[in-house]
Design a protein around this motif. Structure first.
Motif, mmCIF file in Angstrom:
data_model
loop_
_atom_site.group_PDB
_atom_site.id
_atom_site.type_symbol
_atom_site.label_atom_id
_atom_site.label_comp_id
_atom_site.label_asym_id
_atom_site.label_seq_id
_atom_site.Cartn_x
_atom_site.Cartn_y
_atom_site.Cartn_z
ATOM 1 N N THR A 51 0.876 -1.180 0.000
ATOM 2 C CA THR A 51 0.000 0.000 0.000
ATOM 3 C C THR A 51 0.905 1.218 0.000
ATOM 4 O O THR A 51 2.099 1.134 0.342
ATOM 5 N N GLU A 52 0.365 2.360 -0.352
ATOM 6 C CA GLU A 52 1.157 3.595 -0.352
ATOM 7 C C GLU A 52 1.644 3.921 1.055
ATOM 8 O O GLU A 52 2.752 4.426 1.243
ATOM 9 N N GLU A 53 0.798 3.642 2.041
ATOM 10 C CA GLU A 53 1.167 3.955 3.423
ATOM 11 C C GLU A 53 2.163 2.942 3.984
ATOM 12 O O GLU A 53 3.024 3.285 4.788
ATOM 13 N N ASP A 54 2.051 1.710 3.557
ATOM 14 C CA ASP A 54 2.925 0.655 4.079
ATOM 15 C C ASP A 54 3.384 -0.225 2.922
ATOM 16 O O ASP A 54 2.859 -1.308 2.689
ATOM 17 N N PRO A 55 4.398 0.225 2.174
ATOM 18 C CA PRO A 55 4.845 -0.526 1.002
ATOM 19 C C PRO A 55 5.543 -1.832 1.399
ATOM 20 O O PRO A 55 5.976 -2.006 2.534
ATOM 21 N N ILE A 56 5.644 -2.721 0.445
ATOM 22 C CA ILE A 56 6.237 -4.034 0.693
ATOM 23 C C ILE A 56 7.746 -3.899 0.890
ATOM 24 O O ILE A 56 8.414 -3.097 0.230
ATOM 25 N N LYS A 57 8.298 -4.680 1.828
ATOM 26 C CA LYS A 57 9.723 -4.570 2.170
ATOM 27 C C LYS A 57 10.328 -5.965 2.316
ATOM 28 O O LYS A 57 9.699 -6.867 2.878
ATOM 29 N N PHE A 58 11.590 -6.097 1.832
ATOM 30 C CA PHE A 58 12.348 -7.333 1.977
ATOM 31 C C PHE A 58 13.771 -6.978 2.397
ATOM 32 O O PHE A 58 14.184 -5.811 2.356
ATOM 33 N N ASN A 59 14.499 -8.020 2.752
ATOM 34 C CA ASN A 59 15.924 -7.825 3.044
ATOM 35 C C ASN A 59 16.675 -9.101 2.676
ATOM 36 O O ASN A 59 16.901 -9.975 3.515
ATOM 37 N N PRO A 60 17.087 -9.208 1.411
ATOM 38 C CA PRO A 60 17.769 -10.432 0.975
ATOM 39 C C PRO A 60 19.156 -10.604 1.582
ATOM 40 O O PRO A 60 19.736 -11.684 1.502
ATOM 41 N N PHE A 61 19.720 -9.555 2.190
ATOM 42 C CA PHE A 61 21.075 -9.633 2.751
ATOM 43 C C PHE A 61 21.081 -10.155 4.191
ATOM 44 O O PHE A 61 22.130 -10.494 4.710
ATOM 45 N N TYR A 62 19.923 -10.218 4.793
ATOM 46 C CA TYR A 62 19.862 -10.589 6.206
ATOM 47 C C TYR A 62 19.959 -12.106 6.363
ATOM 48 O O TYR A 62 19.374 -12.885 5.594
ATOM 49 N N LEU A 63 20.710 -12.518 7.387
ATOM 50 C CA LEU A 63 20.835 -13.934 7.709
ATOM 51 C C LEU A 63 20.249 -14.174 9.103
ATOM 52 O O LEU A 63 20.661 -13.533 10.075
ATOM 53 N N ALA A 64 19.302 -15.090 9.203
ATOM 54 C CA ALA A 64 18.714 -15.421 10.501
ATOM 55 C C ALA A 64 19.698 -16.258 11.302
ATOM 56 O O ALA A 64 20.699 -16.761 10.779
ATOM 57 N N ASP A 65 19.416 -16.418 12.587
ATOM 58 C CA ASP A 65 20.272 -17.226 13.449
ATOM 59 C C ASP A 65 20.362 -18.642 12.910
ATOM 60 O O ASP A 65 19.347 -19.290 12.626
ATOM 61 N N GLY A 66 21.569 -19.126 12.779
ATOM 62 C CA GLY A 66 21.780 -20.469 12.271
ATOM 63 C C GLY A 66 21.856 -20.560 10.766
ATOM 64 O O GLY A 66 22.191 -21.605 10.216
ATOM 65 N N GLU A 67 21.556 -19.466 10.058
ATOM 66 C CA GLU A 67 21.604 -19.475 8.601
ATOM 67 C C GLU A 67 22.975 -19.009 8.124
ATOM 68 O O GLU A 67 23.582 -18.133 8.736
ATOM 69 N N VAL A 68 23.439 -19.594 7.043
ATOM 70 C CA VAL A 68 24.740 -19.238 6.484
ATOM 71 C C VAL A 68 24.562 -18.716 5.069
ATOM 72 O O VAL A 68 23.596 -19.038 4.381
ATOM 73 N N MET A 69 25.525 -17.890 4.652
ATOM 74 C CA MET A 69 25.508 -17.365 3.290
ATOM 75 C C MET A 69 26.104 -18.417 2.351
ATOM 76 O O MET A 69 27.258 -18.357 1.955
ATOM 77 N N ASP A 70 25.268 -19.405 2.002
ATOM 78 C CA ASP A 70 25.737 -20.484 1.150
ATOM 79 C C ASP A 70 25.695 -20.056 -0.314
ATOM 80 O O ASP A 70 25.331 -18.927 -0.656
ATOM 81 N N ARG A 128 24.002 -16.684 -2.166
ATOM 82 C CA ARG A 128 24.835 -15.747 -2.925
ATOM 83 C C ARG A 128 24.314 -15.595 -4.350
ATOM 84 O O ARG A 128 24.213 -14.473 -4.870
ATOM 85 N N GLU A 129 23.986 -16.725 -4.964
ATOM 86 C CA GLU A 129 23.531 -16.680 -6.350
ATOM 87 C C GLU A 129 22.217 -15.914 -6.476
ATOM 88 O O GLU A 129 21.999 -15.186 -7.445
ATOM 89 N N SER A 130 21.335 -16.081 -5.499
ATOM 90 C CA SER A 130 20.060 -15.383 -5.563
ATOM 91 C C SER A 130 20.252 -13.871 -5.434
ATOM 92 O O SER A 130 19.581 -13.087 -6.115
ATOM 93 N N ILE A 131 21.195 -13.439 -4.570
ATOM 94 C CA ILE A 131 21.454 -12.000 -4.427
ATOM 95 C C ILE A 131 22.073 -11.443 -5.706
ATOM 96 O O ILE A 131 21.692 -10.362 -6.195
ATOM 97 N N LYS A 132 23.023 -12.180 -6.295
ATOM 98 C CA LYS A 132 23.649 -11.721 -7.539
ATOM 99 C C LYS A 132 22.618 -11.640 -8.669
ATOM 100 O O LYS A 132 22.623 -10.681 -9.459
#
Length: 822
Positions: free
Chosen positions: A487-506, A510-514
């Motif tokens: 919505t204009e007041e609350d637009p959609i947001k993501f963060n592909p660079f964030y890693l949750a606890d226990g998650e690794v940048m496999d 990396r390929e998905s970010i590139k």
């Protein structure tokens, strides 16, 4: 009053057999029959032939007795589980005490000693004060009979329609705490009912305790239908274009809504003696034919019978069928005659209410006492015709799988657990768990899918939904999932660079970010050079190392962009990357709108709803994004990365990917292959892709749906297709449905119970395994699933008023039950 011990015909139970005072030996099987409304016209014919072949294997002087018990019961809710969710508890309360008929089927095979005196309504053991066996049991005859019974059992099992389990001594005679089948028949005890002794009176009708038993029989050829077969049309579910099949005797089975036992007898005697007796009868009638037209007609009928027996090799038998009905409620007992008469009229037969011969017929139905049946209440027929009067079906069965969905039995709405994923996969009915759902607008499509996803979620599955229309918002809020919308007041947001606890940048991350960065930089038709891909790859690697050295930096696109502007520039200045290989200025300029202060600075810099890998319920609402050239493409790539990440990283956990309606928006170059990939690969990672649509034209016009999705979806779900009744052949051909399945689909919602609110759903699991179920839910579930705008607004109003959607739904549901809300 006569002591039961003086006339009781059973001598003993041993070696899993019932032995009578006259030396009759009886073997008892508990039979599991096909579920009602699931067989095709061809199935009924094959089933009928299998029964005929099996009974033909029985020796002379044997009796086939099939006894179907239909006892009124109620669903017993389970309130003891501590881990039940709010909606599960609501469902248990809703269905608690739901009435239905519990069905059990027993098959008795009895071998009479040769020369045993036949019973009649005049001469019967029930009239004798003592019974003395007339001969001992011949071991050779017993062995032959057991061999024949074994062959009988094999033929029925091999048919695939019936499974048999032989009852042991305890199941026949009972124990201190559990009644056996003999005791249950004597006192009309339900399946799980504790043993109880009741008085049995046979004067002025049969009374078992406070139950008045009435017997309605088919024992005279004049009362039988002119034609019989393995099946009849069920008009309630038939249409002008399709005929819905049920068993010929089904009106006397599960469709007869009262406590009753359906007894089906076939007496196999010496065929040659029978033919000789009928030849004598024909000659006698021939002599008398000049005196009466009736004698002439009977002579011709007997002659036709003999011609058929000899020319076609038919097995002549004697048969009898009766319905023993009773009611605990005296008011309802008065309606039994109308109920049974109406049921028999559906078969074009006439019910005969037994009076004088009623005690003898009841007594002969005692397990092990079949040989004492009054033969004057039987009629001559062929085996093929007699088996037409068998009840062939049972109720829907509930799966024992822990991954089921709660649906309702089509006949009564009794709740059953239905597994349309794991169990059919383990049984080999399906090769993948992919699903395709087709339903017109208003058919209850989104409602059904809400119910399905909620069941999957509560069983530990991870659910990702791509939706258009906010159909899953209520359920998402109820389970506390992530809901992404724009919505204009609350637009959609993501963060592909964030890693949750226990998650690794496999590598995949990396390929998905590139891939995402290249997609934002280059146009769809603009290729990128290999050097540019390598440069971005190096930049990302250095950025990740930079984050490790500076843990106070929050990973997001903003910090990545700033790293490129300041830190990475030094790499360029040192000449490690040539400008012709990577135009950093152009890259930063094109991606500047996604950096702080830019037009889309919110898109890749989310600070909440970050741990999408471990979040089990995520909805992406794409209605406002589907036409946006930037936001839609980024969102689809985020979803692709998320689902693939869940597939590969969450071992042993079921993953659900639901694409509802919005598949029309994402079938574009670059994402079409993703859909194809999901349907061909997700099954290998314990995944279930589900695609939903409402228009048949969408299927025809899309090669992706037609070829990749439909061909790889072994589970097909259809809702009301009455709009397409006149052109359903197109859908039938596209989905590969059989004529039986076509009849099932077109029968949806044709005869719904007006006292209950529900819609029906057709589910096909390949190889002919298809059924129609009720989607019937509690008021609380209905409010959570409803896609009606008025109802959704009311739910949100109560949620805001009472401090949460769960409490709001609970209060609103109670007000509806109390009549304060309509």
């Amino acid at each position: 009053m006569v002591e039961a011990s003086n006339i009781f015909p059973i001598w003993k139970v041993e070696n899993n057999c019932i032995l009578s005072m006259h030396g009759d030996i009886t073997i008892v099987y508990k039979a599991s029959l096909p579920e009602i409304f699931t067989l095709s016209e061809r199935d009924y014919e094959t089933y009928h032939q299998a029964l005929t072949r099996a009974i033909k294997l029985l020796p002379q002087h044997s009796i086939f007795h099939k006894q179907d018990w239909f006892i009124a019961s109620n669903y017993k809710a389970d309130f003891q589980k501590d881990d039940q969710s709010f909606l599960t508890k609501s469902s248990e309360k809703f269905f608690n005490e739901r009435p239905f008929l519990e069905h059990e089927c027993f098959i008795y095979l009895t071998k009479k000693p040769a020369g045993r005196k036949l019973s009649s309504s005049v001469y019967n053991n029930i009239l004798r004060k003592t019974i003395v066996p007339v001969q001992t049991i011949d071991p050779v005859l017993i062995g032959d009979f057991l061999d024949a019974a074994g062959q009988f059992e094999s033929v029925l099992k091999d048919s695939g329609f019936v499974s048999l389990q032989r009852l042991n001594d305890d199941e026949l005679a009972g124990t201190a705490n559990k009644a056996g089948i003999i005791e249950r028949y004597c006192f009309l005890l339900a399946k799980e009912q504790m043993p109880v002794i009741r008085d049995v009176h046979i004067k002025d009708g049969i009374h078992v305790g406070d139950k008045k038993v009435e017997v309605y029989s088919l024992s005279d050829t004049e009362d039988l239908p002119a034609l019989c077969g393995s099946r009849i049309n069920y008009d309630k579910y038939s249409t002008d274009r399709t005929k819905f099949s049920i068993g010929f005797a089904s009106p006397l089975g599960a469709l007869l809504n009262c406590n009753h036992i359906l007894n089906q007898y076939v007496f196999i005697e010496d065929a040659q003696k029978t033919i000789k007796r009928l030849e004598s009868k024909k000659l006698r009638l021939q002599s008398l034919s000049a005196y009466s037209r009736e004698n002439s007609i009977n002579r011709n009928a007997t002659n036709d019978f003999l011609n058929e027996a000899i020319a076609s090799g038919r097995l002549p038998v004697k048969a009898h069928f009766n319905v023993m009905a009773w009611s605990d409620n005296q008011a309802k007992a008065k309606d039994l005659k109308n109920l049974v008469s109406s049921a028999m009229a559906q078969m074009d037969a006439v019910a005969k209410q037994e009076t004088d011969g009623q005690p003898q017929i009841w007594f002969a139905g005692l397990p092990g006492n079949e040989a004492d049946f009054p033969m004057n209440d039987t009629f001559d027929t062929f085996l093929e015709q007699s088996t037409c009067f068998f009840n062939l079906e049972t109720n829907y069965r509930s799966s024992v799988s822990q991954y089921g969905i709660r649906f309702g039995d089509r006949l009564t709405g009794n709740p059953i657990n239905v597994d349309i994923s794991n169990e059919p996969f383990d049984l080999g009915w399906i090769n993948n768990r992919s699903k395709f759902c087709l339903g017109a607008s208003g058919s209850g499509k989104s409602f059904l899918l809400n119910h399905m996803l909620r069941s999957y979620y509560e069983q530990g599955s991870h659910v990702v939904v791509m939706d258009i229309g906010h159909s899953y918002r209520g359920l998402c809020e109820l389970v506390g999932g992530y809901y992404f919308t724009y919505t204009e007041e609350d637009p959609i947001k993501f963060n592909p660079f964030y890693l949750a606890d226990g998650e690794v940048m496999d590598t995949e991350k990396r390929e998905s970010i590139k891939t995402l960065l290249l997609a934002l930089w280059k146009k769809d038709d603009e290729p990128y050079r290999r050097s540019e891909y390598v440069a971005i790859s190096n930049a990302l690697t250095l950025y990740l190392a930079h984050l490790e050295k500076n843990p106070d930096i929050f990973p997001c696109f903003n910090s990545f962009y700033e790293y490129l502007m300041f830190e990475y520039m030094q790499v360029l200045e040192n000449g490690k990357v040539k400008e012709k290989d990577f135009d950093i200025g152009n890259f930063l300029y094109v991606l500047n709108p996604y950096y702080k202060g830019g037009e889309f600075d919110y898109l890749l810099n989310a600070t909440e709803n970050l741990d999408m890998l471990h979040e089990r319920f995520i909805v992406f609402e794409l209605d406002n994004l589907k036409e946006h050239p930037i936001l839609f493409g980024v969102t689809v790539m985020v979803i692709m990365e998320l689902v693939i990440s869940k597939m590969r990283k969450l071992k042993g956990i079921r993953k659900i990917m639901l694409i509802e309606e919005c598949w029309k928006a994402i079938i574009k170059p670059g994402t079409a292959e993703y859909i194809r990939y999901l349907f061909k690969t997700m099954r290998k990672f314990y995944g279930e892709p589900i695609v939903v649509t409402q228009e048949i034209e969408d299927i025809i016009s899309s090669p992706i749906v037609k070829n990749a999705i439909i061909n790889n979806s072994d589970c097909k779900i259809l809702l009301d297709q009455s709009k397409y009744e006149n052109k359903f052949e197109i859908i039938q051909e596209l989905l590969g449905l059989t004529d039986k399945e076509k009849a099932q689909v077109l029968s949806l919602n044709k005869a719904n119970d007006p006292a209950r609110k529900y819609k029906e759903v057709f589910i096909s699991l390949g190889n002919g395994h298809s059924k129609v179920y009720r989607t019937e839910v509690s008021i609380e579930e209905y409010l959570a699933y409803s896609t009606e705008e008025r109802e959704k607004l009311l739910v949100h109003e109560y949620a805001a008023k009472y401090g949460g959607i769960l409490k709001g739904i609970g209060i609103l549901a109670q007000e509806i039950r109390d009549g304060k809300r309509i």
